[in-house]
Design a protein around this motif. Sequence first.
Motif, PDB file in Angstrom:
ATOM      1  N   ALA A  11      60.569  38.075  28.842  1.00  0.00           N
ATOM      2  CA  ALA A  11      61.892  38.219  29.765  1.00  0.00           C
ATOM      3  C   ALA A  11      61.421  38.475  31.299  1.00  0.00           C
ATOM      4  O   ALA A  11      62.136  37.856  32.213  1.00  0.00           O
ATOM      5  N   ALA A  12      60.403  39.299  31.456  1.00  0.00           N
ATOM      6  CA  ALA A  12      60.090  39.349  32.880  1.00  0.00           C
ATOM      7  C   ALA A  12      59.484  38.013  33.542  1.00  0.00           C
ATOM      8  O   ALA A  12      59.669  37.883  34.523  1.00  0.00           O
ATOM      9  N   ALA A  13      58.712  37.500  32.721  1.00  0.00           N
ATOM     10  CA  ALA A  13      58.047  36.113  33.196  1.00  0.00           C
ATOM     11  C   ALA A  13      59.282  35.136  33.561  1.00  0.00           C
ATOM     12  O   ALA A  13      59.037  34.558  34.683  1.00  0.00           O
ATOM     13  N   HIS A  14      60.206  35.039  32.616  1.00  0.00           N
ATOM     14  CA  HIS A  14      61.350  34.174  33.025  1.00  0.00           C
ATOM     15  C   HIS A  14      62.072  34.553  34.167  1.00  0.00           C
ATOM     16  O   HIS A  14      62.319  33.513  34.922  1.00  0.00           O
ATOM     17  N   ALA A  15      62.288  35.667  34.282  1.00  0.00           N
ATOM     18  CA  ALA A  15      62.976  36.181  35.502  1.00  0.00           C
ATOM     19  C   ALA A  15      62.291  35.950  36.886  1.00  0.00           C
ATOM     20  O   ALA A  15      62.876  35.837  37.862  1.00  0.00           O
ATOM     21  N   THR A  16      61.019  36.080  36.475  1.00  0.00           N
ATOM     22  CA  THR A  16      59.968  36.116  37.809  1.00  0.00           C
ATOM     23  C   THR A  16      59.991  34.715  38.364  1.00  0.00           C
ATOM     24  O   THR A  16      60.207  34.461  39.289  1.00  0.00           O
ATOM     25  N   ARG A  17      60.161  33.858  37.384  1.00  0.00           N
ATOM     26  CA  ARG A  17      60.077  32.401  37.705  1.00  0.00           C
ATOM     27  C   ARG A  17      61.295  32.143  38.737  1.00  0.00           C
ATOM     28  O   ARG A  17      61.209  31.318  39.868  1.00  0.00           O
ATOM     29  N   ALA A  18      62.383  32.608  38.198  1.00  0.00           N
ATOM     30  CA  ALA A  18      63.595  32.419  39.223  1.00  0.00           C
ATOM     31  C   ALA A  18      63.508  32.896  40.495  1.00  0.00           C
ATOM     32  O   ALA A  18      64.063  32.709  41.447  1.00  0.00           O
ATOM     33  N   ARG A  19      63.097  34.382  40.512  1.00  0.00           N
ATOM     34  CA  ARG A  19      62.921  35.133  41.674  1.00  0.00           C
ATOM     35  C   ARG A  19      62.196  34.410  42.493  1.00  0.00           C
ATOM     36  O   ARG A  19      62.083  34.385  43.885  1.00  0.00           O
ATOM     37  N   GLN A  20      60.890  34.028  42.127  1.00  0.00           N
ATOM     38  CA  GLN A  20      60.022  33.266  42.826  1.00  0.00           C
ATOM     39  C   GLN A  20      60.481  31.935  43.657  1.00  0.00           C
ATOM     40  O   GLN A  20      60.056  31.561  44.581  1.00  0.00           O
ATOM     41  N   TRP A  21      61.143  31.273  42.597  1.00  0.00           N
ATOM     42  CA  TRP A  21      61.559  30.155  43.150  1.00  0.00           C
ATOM     43  C   TRP A  21      62.501  30.217  44.348  1.00  0.00           C
ATOM     44  O   TRP A  21      62.593  29.832  45.417  1.00  0.00           O
ATOM     45  N   LEU A  22      63.352  31.586  44.382  1.00  0.00           N
ATOM     46  CA  LEU A  22      64.472  31.788  45.120  1.00  0.00           C
ATOM     47  C   LEU A  22      63.631  32.529  46.564  1.00  0.00           C
ATOM     48  O   LEU A  22      64.392  32.413  47.504  1.00  0.00           O
ATOM     49  N   SER A  23      62.868  33.131  46.419  1.00  0.00           N
ATOM     50  CA  SER A  23      62.141  33.858  47.311  1.00  0.00           C
ATOM     51  C   SER A  23      60.904  33.240  48.210  1.00  0.00           C
ATOM     52  O   SER A  23      60.227  33.745  48.893  1.00  0.00           O
ATOM     53  N   GLY A  24      60.542  32.126  47.844  1.00  0.00           N
ATOM     54  CA  GLY A  24      59.377  31.509  48.171  1.00  0.00           C
ATOM     55  C   GLY A  24      58.109  32.277  47.794  1.00  0.00           C
ATOM     56  O   GLY A  24      57.152  32.296  48.316  1.00  0.00           O
ATOM     57  N   GLY A  25      58.127  32.768  46.319  1.00  0.00           N
ATOM     58  CA  GLY A  25      57.025  33.478  45.782  1.00  0.00           C
ATOM     59  C   GLY A  25      56.882  34.865  46.324  1.00  0.00           C
ATOM     60  O   GLY A  25      55.767  35.446  45.800  1.00  0.00           O
ATOM     61  N   VAL A  26      57.686  35.413  46.877  1.00  0.00           N
ATOM     62  CA  VAL A  26      57.791  36.819  47.471  1.00  0.00           C
ATOM     63  C   VAL A  26      57.963  37.758  46.144  1.00  0.00           C
ATOM     64  O   VAL A  26      57.411  38.753  45.936  1.00  0.00           O
ATOM     65  N   ALA A  27      59.114  37.532  45.419  1.00  0.00           N
ATOM     66  CA  ALA A  27      59.627  38.523  44.695  1.00  0.00           C
ATOM     67  C   ALA A  27      59.401  38.244  43.378  1.00  0.00           C
ATOM     68  O   ALA A  27      59.057  37.056  42.784  1.00  0.00           O
ATOM     69  N   ALA A  28      59.244  39.298  42.342  1.00  0.00           N
ATOM     70  CA  ALA A  28      58.750  39.308  41.181  1.00  0.00           C
ATOM     71  C   ALA A  28      59.588  40.333  40.263  1.00  0.00           C
ATOM     72  O   ALA A  28      60.120  41.175  40.761  1.00  0.00           O
ATOM     73  N   VAL A  29      59.568  39.748  38.838  1.00  0.00           N
ATOM     74  CA  VAL A  29      60.401  40.965  38.159  1.00  0.00           C
ATOM     75  C   VAL A  29      59.155  41.631  37.251  1.00  0.00           C
ATOM     76  O   VAL A  29      58.647  40.758  36.346  1.00  0.00           O
ATOM     77  N   SER A  30      59.308  42.814  37.017  1.00  0.00           N
ATOM     78  CA  SER A  30      58.066  43.627  36.047  1.00  0.00           C
ATOM     79  C   SER A  30      58.667  43.977  34.705  1.00  0.00           C
ATOM     80  O   SER A  30      60.052  43.832  34.656  1.00  0.00           O
ATOM     81  N   PRO A  31      57.898  44.090  33.742  1.00  0.00           N
ATOM     82  CA  PRO A  31      58.369  44.459  32.376  1.00  0.00           C
ATOM     83  C   PRO A  31      59.162  45.783  32.757  1.00  0.00           C
ATOM     84  O   PRO A  31      60.312  46.086  32.171  1.00  0.00           O
ATOM     85  N   ALA A  32      58.852  46.797  33.400  1.00  0.00           N
ATOM     86  CA  ALA A  32      59.589  47.896  33.891  1.00  0.00           C
ATOM     87  C   ALA A  32      60.933  47.474  34.479  1.00  0.00           C
ATOM     88  O   ALA A  32      61.973  48.375  34.070  1.00  0.00           O
ATOM     89  N   ALA A  33      61.036  46.636  35.197  1.00  0.00           N
ATOM     90  CA  ALA A  33      62.502  46.242  35.605  1.00  0.00           C
ATOM     91  C   ALA A  33      63.401  45.711  34.699  1.00  0.00           C
ATOM     92  O   ALA A  33      64.572  46.130  34.734  1.00  0.00           O
ATOM     93  N   ILE A  34      62.851  45.020  33.578  1.00  0.00           N
ATOM     94  CA  ILE A  34      63.525  44.552  32.310  1.00  0.00           C
ATOM     95  C   ILE A  34      64.059  45.601  31.639  1.00  0.00           C
ATOM     96  O   ILE A  34      65.206  46.024  31.216  1.00  0.00           O
ATOM     97  N   ARG A  35      63.237  46.691  31.356  1.00  0.00           N
ATOM     98  CA  ARG A  35      63.713  48.033  30.837  1.00  0.00           C
ATOM     99  C   ARG A  35      64.565  48.624  31.613  1.00  0.00           C
ATOM    100  O   ARG A  35      65.476  49.229  30.823  1.00  0.00           O
ATOM    101  N   SER A  36      64.485  48.852  32.884  1.00  0.00           N
ATOM    102  CA  SER A  36      65.651  49.474  33.710  1.00  0.00           C
ATOM    103  C   SER A  36      66.872  48.654  33.415  1.00  0.00           C
ATOM    104  O   SER A  36      67.971  49.194  33.365  1.00  0.00           O
ATOM    105  N   TRP A  37      66.607  47.387  33.310  1.00  0.00           N
ATOM    106  CA  TRP A  37      68.198  46.530  33.491  1.00  0.00           C
ATOM    107  C   TRP A  37      68.825  46.901  31.825  1.00  0.00           C
ATOM    108  O   TRP A  37      69.876  46.989  31.840  1.00  0.00           O
TER     109      TRP A  37
END
Length: 112
Positions: A11-37
């Motif tokens: 889930a973190a890898a999937h969300a990271t792909r979306a975030r990096q596309w939108l942020s030009g490779g700057v933002a990422a989503v960690s497994p800790a963020a998934i647990r937080s969500w």
Amino acid sequence: MDTDLLTTAEAAAHATRARQWLSGGVAAVSPAAIRSWASRGYLPRAGLTETGRPLYRLVAVARAERVTRGRALRLVGIPEKGPFGLGGAAIPRSAQRKPESGTTIPDLSVGK
């Protein structure tokens, strides 16, 4: 296992792909963020693995990423306002185009 169910790391890898596309490779989503969500109610658990770890539906991960996107992109310096609410820098000018006269752009936002 159902193909649309993801582990926390997937889930973190999937969300990271979306975030990096939108942020030009700057933002990422960690497994800790998934647990937080999940703990905050943005991401419902859809089941458990054989070892008791949570599984999440792909569509739910995409929705949670969308709901949490604005603040995350602001934290890396990308404004929330812009084409489709993605941030002015998220879509390169070369990819932006004006619609032909008489056409409308559909509202593709989730949760409205």
